[in-house]
Design a protein around this motif. Sequence first.
Motif, PDB file in Angstrom:
ATOM      1  N   LEU A 131       4.194  51.288  -0.437  1.00  0.00           N
ATOM      2  CA  LEU A 131       3.720  50.507  -1.719  1.00  0.00           C
ATOM      3  C   LEU A 131       4.823  49.339  -1.755  1.00  0.00           C
ATOM      4  N   THR A 132       4.512  48.130  -1.830  1.00  0.00           N
ATOM      5  CA  THR A 132       5.303  47.171  -2.021  1.00  0.00           C
ATOM      6  C   THR A 132       4.894  46.144  -3.017  1.00  0.00           C
ATOM      7  N   ASN A 133       5.475  45.120  -3.591  1.00  0.00           N
ATOM      8  CA  ASN A 133       5.262  44.544  -4.780  1.00  0.00           C
ATOM      9  C   ASN A 133       3.776  43.297  -4.373  1.00  0.00           C
ATOM     10  N   ASP A 134       3.943  43.165  -3.089  1.00  0.00           N
ATOM     11  CA  ASP A 134       2.688  42.484  -2.649  1.00  0.00           C
ATOM     12  C   ASP A 134       1.269  43.183  -2.779  1.00  0.00           C
ATOM     13  N   VAL A 135       1.468  44.350  -2.767  1.00  0.00           N
ATOM     14  CA  VAL A 135       0.024  45.283  -2.953  1.00  0.00           C
ATOM     15  C   VAL A 135      -0.482  45.172  -4.301  1.00  0.00           C
ATOM     16  N   PHE A 136       0.271  44.906  -5.333  1.00  0.00           N
ATOM     17  CA  PHE A 136      -0.258  44.680  -6.609  1.00  0.00           C
ATOM     18  C   PHE A 136      -0.942  43.440  -6.661  1.00  0.00           C
ATOM     19  N   PHE A 137      -0.492  42.334  -6.018  1.00  0.00           N
ATOM     20  CA  PHE A 137      -1.221  41.091  -6.040  1.00  0.00           C
ATOM     21  C   PHE A 137      -2.578  41.064  -4.877  1.00  0.00           C
ATOM     22  N   ILE A 138      -2.471  41.644  -3.867  1.00  0.00           N
ATOM     23  CA  ILE A 138      -3.562  42.007  -2.887  1.00  0.00           C
ATOM     24  C   ILE A 138      -4.697  42.669  -3.689  1.00  0.00           C
ATOM     25  N   ALA A 139      -4.360  43.532  -4.521  1.00  0.00           N
ATOM     26  CA  ALA A 139      -5.383  44.359  -5.097  1.00  0.00           C
ATOM     27  C   ALA A 139      -6.144  43.654  -6.104  1.00  0.00           C
ATOM     28  N   LEU A 140      -5.641  42.353  -6.652  1.00  0.00           N
ATOM     29  CA  LEU A 140      -6.375  41.673  -7.272  1.00  0.00           C
ATOM     30  C   LEU A 140      -7.656  40.958  -6.607  1.00  0.00           C
ATOM     31  N   PHE A 141      -7.762  40.856  -5.262  1.00  0.00           N
ATOM     32  CA  PHE A 141      -8.827  40.251  -4.580  1.00  0.00           C
ATOM     33  C   PHE A 141      -9.885  41.211  -4.358  1.00  0.00           C
TER      34      PHE A 141
END
Length: 156
Positions: free
Chosen positions: A35-45
Amino acid sequence: MPQTKLENVIFTIMMVIVMVYGMVVYNITLDRGVLTNDVFFIALFELPIMCVVGFIIESLIAGRLAQKMAFKIVTPGQDKPFMIVLAISAMTVVCMCPLMSLVATCLFKGIDSQIIAKWIQLTITNFPMALLWQIFVAGPVVRFLFGHIFNKTKAE
Protein backbone atom coordinates in the motif's frame (compact mmCIF):
# COMPACT_ATOMS: atom_id res chain seq x y z
CA MET A 1 -31.90 4.67 8.52
CA PRO A 2 -33.67 5.61 5.28
CA GLN A 3 -37.41 6.26 5.53
CA THR A 4 -38.30 7.18 1.95
CA LYS A 5 -37.34 5.95 -1.53
CA LEU A 6 -35.17 9.03 -2.07
CA GLU A 7 -33.42 8.54 1.26
CA ASN A 8 -32.85 4.88 0.41
CA VAL A 9 -31.27 5.79 -2.95
CA ILE A 10 -29.01 8.37 -1.29
CA PHE A 11 -28.04 5.95 1.49
CA THR A 12 -27.27 3.24 -1.08
CA ILE A 13 -25.15 5.61 -3.17
CA MET A 14 -23.20 6.70 -0.09
CA MET A 15 -22.64 3.11 1.05
CA VAL A 16 -21.64 1.91 -2.41
CA ILE A 17 -19.07 4.69 -2.79
CA VAL A 18 -17.45 4.01 0.59
CA MET A 19 -17.51 0.23 0.18
CA VAL A 20 -16.27 0.22 -3.41
CA TYR A 21 -13.49 2.70 -2.74
CA GLY A 22 -12.24 0.69 0.24
CA MET A 23 -12.34 -2.56 -1.68
CA VAL A 24 -10.67 -1.10 -4.77
CA VAL A 25 -7.84 0.25 -2.61
CA TYR A 26 -7.57 -3.19 -0.98
CA ASN A 27 -7.45 -5.05 -4.31
CA ILE A 28 -4.92 -2.70 -5.89
CA THR A 29 -2.78 -3.12 -2.78
CA LEU A 30 -3.01 -6.91 -3.06
CA ASP A 31 -2.05 -6.79 -6.76
CA ARG A 32 0.94 -4.50 -6.10
CA GLY A 33 1.96 -6.22 -2.87
CA VAL A 34 2.21 -2.91 -1.01
CA LEU A 35 0.00 0.00 0.00
CA THR A 36 1.48 3.30 -1.11
CA ASN A 37 0.01 6.79 -1.21
CA ASP A 38 -0.55 6.62 -4.97
CA VAL A 39 -2.91 3.63 -4.54
CA PHE A 40 -5.51 6.00 -3.04
CA PHE A 41 -5.33 8.12 -6.22
CA ILE A 42 -5.25 5.17 -8.64
CA ALA A 43 -8.37 3.73 -6.99
CA LEU A 44 -10.33 6.80 -8.05
CA PHE A 45 -10.11 5.69 -11.70
CA GLU A 46 -11.86 2.37 -11.02
CA LEU A 47 -14.42 3.98 -8.74
CA PRO A 48 -16.96 5.19 -11.35
CA ILE A 49 -17.53 1.88 -13.15
CA MET A 50 -17.47 -0.22 -9.99
CA CYS A 51 -19.84 2.17 -8.20
CA VAL A 52 -22.36 1.97 -11.03
CA VAL A 53 -22.12 -1.83 -11.01
CA GLY A 54 -22.36 -1.91 -7.21
CA PHE A 55 -25.41 0.35 -7.17
CA ILE A 56 -27.19 -1.78 -9.79
CA ILE A 57 -26.41 -5.06 -8.02
CA GLU A 58 -27.42 -3.65 -4.63
CA SER A 59 -30.64 -2.14 -5.96
CA LEU A 60 -31.80 -5.04 -8.11
CA ILE A 61 -30.54 -8.14 -6.30
CA ALA A 62 -28.53 -7.91 -3.12
CA GLY A 63 -30.48 -5.35 -1.11
CA ARG A 64 -33.74 -7.26 -0.97
CA LEU A 65 -32.06 -10.66 -0.72
CA ALA A 66 -29.82 -9.49 2.15
CA GLN A 67 -32.81 -8.13 4.04
CA LYS A 68 -34.76 -11.38 3.62
CA MET A 69 -31.75 -13.37 4.82
CA ALA A 70 -31.17 -11.03 7.77
CA PHE A 71 -34.81 -11.23 8.86
CA LYS A 72 -34.45 -14.99 9.17
CA ILE A 73 -31.85 -14.27 11.88
CA VAL A 74 -33.33 -11.18 13.56
CA THR A 75 -36.82 -9.78 13.98
CA PRO A 76 -37.49 -6.05 13.66
CA GLY A 77 -39.36 -4.76 16.69
CA GLN A 78 -38.09 -7.61 18.87
CA ASP A 79 -34.32 -7.53 18.47
CA LYS A 80 -32.13 -4.56 19.30
CA PRO A 81 -31.60 -2.14 16.40
CA PHE A 82 -27.84 -2.79 16.57
CA MET A 83 -28.39 -6.50 15.95
CA ILE A 84 -30.71 -5.76 13.03
CA VAL A 85 -28.16 -3.40 11.44
CA LEU A 86 -25.39 -5.96 12.02
CA ALA A 87 -27.42 -8.77 10.45
CA ILE A 88 -28.37 -6.70 7.40
CA SER A 89 -24.77 -5.50 7.01
CA ALA A 90 -23.37 -9.03 7.19
CA MET A 91 -25.95 -10.44 4.78
CA THR A 92 -25.31 -7.58 2.36
CA VAL A 93 -21.64 -8.58 2.27
CA VAL A 94 -22.64 -12.23 1.81
CA CYS A 95 -24.66 -11.21 -1.26
CA MET A 96 -22.52 -8.42 -2.69
CA CYS A 97 -19.01 -9.85 -2.30
CA PRO A 98 -19.38 -12.80 -4.69
CA LEU A 99 -21.24 -10.69 -7.27
CA MET A 100 -18.83 -7.76 -7.17
CA SER A 101 -15.89 -10.18 -7.19
CA LEU A 102 -17.32 -11.78 -10.33
CA VAL A 103 -17.51 -8.40 -12.05
CA ALA A 104 -13.99 -7.49 -10.91
CA THR A 105 -12.70 -10.86 -12.10
CA CYS A 106 -14.18 -10.32 -15.56
CA LEU A 107 -13.02 -6.71 -15.84
CA PHE A 108 -9.55 -6.90 -14.29
CA LYS A 109 -8.41 -10.53 -14.35
CA GLY A 110 -9.73 -11.54 -17.75
CA ILE A 111 -12.23 -14.08 -19.01
CA ASP A 112 -10.51 -17.33 -19.82
CA SER A 113 -10.62 -21.02 -18.91
CA GLN A 114 -9.61 -20.13 -15.31
CA ILE A 115 -12.39 -17.61 -14.69
CA ILE A 116 -14.20 -19.76 -12.10
CA ALA A 117 -10.99 -20.37 -10.15
CA LYS A 118 -10.05 -16.68 -10.34
CA TRP A 119 -13.54 -15.68 -9.18
CA ILE A 120 -13.52 -18.07 -6.23
CA GLN A 121 -10.04 -16.95 -5.20
CA LEU A 122 -10.98 -13.27 -5.44
CA THR A 123 -14.20 -13.83 -3.47
CA ILE A 124 -12.36 -15.69 -0.72
CA THR A 125 -9.69 -12.98 -0.61
CA ASN A 126 -12.21 -10.13 -0.58
CA PHE A 127 -14.80 -11.52 1.84
CA PRO A 128 -12.98 -10.98 5.17
CA MET A 129 -11.97 -7.45 4.20
CA ALA A 130 -15.45 -6.59 2.87
CA LEU A 131 -17.08 -7.82 6.09
CA LEU A 132 -14.67 -5.93 8.35
CA TRP A 133 -14.79 -2.79 6.19
CA GLN A 134 -18.61 -2.86 6.20
CA ILE A 135 -19.03 -3.45 9.93
CA PHE A 136 -16.25 -1.27 11.31
CA VAL A 137 -15.76 1.53 8.74
CA ALA A 138 -18.25 1.96 5.90
CA GLY A 139 -21.40 1.17 7.87
CA PRO A 140 -20.71 3.44 10.84
CA VAL A 141 -19.33 6.29 8.69
CA VAL A 142 -22.23 6.22 6.22
CA ARG A 143 -24.88 5.92 8.95
CA PHE A 144 -23.26 8.84 10.83
CA LEU A 145 -23.13 11.06 7.73
CA PHE A 146 -26.60 10.02 6.59
CA GLY A 147 -28.00 10.73 10.04
CA HIS A 148 -26.51 14.21 10.02
CA ILE A 149 -27.64 14.98 6.47
CA PHE A 150 -31.21 13.93 7.19
CA ASN A 151 -31.21 14.92 10.89
CA LYS A 152 -32.03 11.41 12.04
CA THR A 153 -31.96 10.77 15.79
CA LYS A 154 -30.04 7.93 17.42
CA ALA A 155 -33.34 6.28 18.36
CA GLU A 156 -34.00 5.32 14.74
